[in-house]
Design an enzyme around this catalytic site. Structure first.
Site, PDB file in Angstrom:
ATOM      1  CD  GLU A 166     -16.876  10.684  23.201  1.00 42.27           C
ATOM      2  OE1 GLU A 166     -16.732  10.362  22.008  1.00 42.27           O
ATOM      3  OE2 GLU A 166     -16.697  11.849  23.621  1.00 42.27           O
ATOM      4  CB  ILE A 173      -1.024   4.496   6.794  1.00 46.43           C
ATOM      5  CG1 ILE A 173      -2.073   3.435   6.443  1.00 46.43           C
ATOM      6  CG2 ILE A 173      -0.695   5.370   5.601  1.00 46.43           C
ATOM      7  CD1 ILE A 173      -3.483   3.999   6.431  1.00 46.43           C
ATOM      8  CG  ASP A 174      -1.882  -0.726   8.153  1.00 44.87           C
ATOM      9  OD1 ASP A 174      -2.676   0.219   8.028  1.00 44.87           O
ATOM     10  OD2 ASP A 174      -1.970  -1.778   7.503  1.00 44.87           O
ATOM     11  N   GLY A 220       0.827  -1.211   0.000  1.00 47.98           N
ATOM     12  CA  GLY A 220       0.000   0.000   0.000  1.00 47.98           C
ATOM     13  C   GLY A 220       0.858   1.258   0.000  1.00 47.98           C
ATOM     14  NE  ARG A 224      -2.469  -4.160  -0.952  1.00 46.01           N
ATOM     15  CZ  ARG A 224      -1.943  -3.601   0.140  1.00 46.01           C
ATOM     16  NH1 ARG A 224      -0.843  -4.085   0.665  1.00 46.01           N
ATOM     17  NH2 ARG A 224      -2.516  -2.549   0.705  1.00 46.01           N
ATOM     18  N   GLY A 233       4.307  -7.475   4.125  1.00 45.93           N
ATOM     19  CA  GLY A 233       4.175  -8.356   2.957  1.00 45.93           C
ATOM     20  C   GLY A 233       5.380  -8.198   2.037  1.00 45.93           C
ATOM     21  CB  SER A 234       7.058  -5.153   0.758  1.00 52.88           C
ATOM     22  OG  SER A 234       5.796  -4.596   0.511  1.00 52.88           O
ATOM     23  CB  ALA A 275      16.195  10.248   1.571  1.00 54.27           C
ATOM     24  CD  GLN A 307      -8.120   5.701   7.542  1.00 51.03           C
ATOM     25  OE1 GLN A 307      -7.729   5.333   8.636  1.00 51.03           O
ATOM     26  NE2 GLN A 307      -8.981   4.998   6.826  1.00 51.03           N
TER      27      GLN A 307
END
Ligand code: F6P
Length: 324
Positions: free
Chosen positions: A191, A130-131, A14, A75, A107-108, A25, A257
């Site tokens: 909450e 992002i996970d 992803g 993927r 996975g990668s 970089a 996201q």
């Protein structure tokens, strides 16, 4: 080991905001150290198909502020097969690539670990997802930006929640982990936070809603998509059945996201990791991931990052319990 003169970089799995900063970089650190740098398009799929492009310092100008990945990503099912990895190796040899830097998630890294055992190609991993669910690093590239995206979306949802006195279930990404839900839930003042790492949360939620009864005020319930109780829609349906009086809505934040301008933190982390990855290669390192622990760059064996499980931060869980 062959002297490293020509390296390749790819993004896989992803996409995550900050991947471009990492590509930049790696490229610039490579050029700085007099290496030739190639970009592999579409992750392992492009490796198998020989979709390689030469990267110069100027090829990565003006990308640090962009989400997504200029190299694109995939993927790749074919890479799971021996035949696929053989084809990939043939292409690496054809382009005379001596080492590969891979920006991606578990996975990668699983694919890279398997290939590095089969063929003598050094792989260095940079955690990009992002996970944030990779062992050996406090942060993965993209996580911070995703958190900020969730926070700004939920702040808006809360306006409607409080105006209508509604109970909102907000589903965030994390198919096997609750890192995004937990940290963003704290930041949004949710909450309740339902994540796969903590069992019995639905029962707790229904008890707390029962205590509130008709006095129910607007609430945000943060749900990780991988929660054991099901997806947010299913959980909301269960709660609605139990409390027909509540005005309930569900929002699935989904792929918003994964996109957008990377935060300063993700850009700097990606820049540090990209430079560290090139330096590690020049230091004859192989099969490691560059991680960030206590704000210091660390090297973690690549196989450990996929074998070992990273737990959510216990301190954050306790904080959430106190503050909710
Ligand atoms: O990148 C990881 C992840 O964001 C998971 O949290 C989510 O379940 C998955 O990607 C969605 O992937 P795709 O875009 O391939 O549907």
């Amino acid at each position: 080991m062959e002297e490293i003169k020509r390296i390749a970089v790819l993004t896989s799995g992803g996409d995550a905001p900050g991947m471009n900063a990492a590509i930049r970089a790696v490229t610039r650190a490579g050029v700085y150290n007099k290496l030739e740098v190639y970009g592999i398009k579409r992750g392992f799929q492009g490796m198998i198909e020989g979709d390689f492009i030469k990267l110069e310092s100027r090829s990565v100008s003006g990308i640090i502020q962009n989400g997504g990945t200029i190299l694109q990503t995939a993927r790749c099912k074919d890479f799971r097969e021996t035949e696929g990895r053989k084809k990939a190796y043939v292409q690496l040899k054809k382009f005379d690539i001596h080492a590969v830097i891979i920006i991606g998630g578990d996975g990668s890294f699983t694919g890279a670990t398997i290939m590095s055992k089969e063929y003598d190609i050094p792989f260095i991993g940079i955690p990009g997802t992002i996970d944030n669910d990779l062992y050996g690093t406090d942060y993965t590239i993209g996580y911070d930006t995703a958190l900020n995206t969730v926070v700004s979306a939920v702040d808006k949802i809360r306006d409607t929640a409080s105006s209508h006195n509604r109970l909102f279930f907000v589903e965030v990404m994390g198919k096997e982990a609750g890192f995004v839900a937990l940290r963003s839930g704290i930041a949004c003042g949710a909450e309740a936070i339902l994540i796969p790492e903590v069992k019995g949360q639905l029962k707790k939620l229904s008890e707390s809603l029962a205590r509130r009864g008709k006095q129910q005020k607007s609430s945000i319930i943060m749900v990780a998509e991988g929660d054991d109780e099901g997806r947010a829609i299913e959980i909301a349906a269960k709660i609605q059945k139990e409390f027909p009086v509540f005005d309930i809505r569900t929002t699935i934040l989904g792929h918003i996201q994964r996109g957008g301008t990377p935060s300063a933190f993700d850009r700097v982390t990606a820049s540090r990791m990209g430079v560290a990855a090139v330096e590690a290669l020049l230091d004859d390192q192989k099969s490691i991931m560059i991680g960030l622990v206590n704000n210091e760059i660390v090297h973690v064996p690549l196989n450990k990052t996929v074998k070992l499980h990273k737990d959510v931060n216990r301190e954050l869980l306790e904080i959430a319990d106190i503050l909710i």
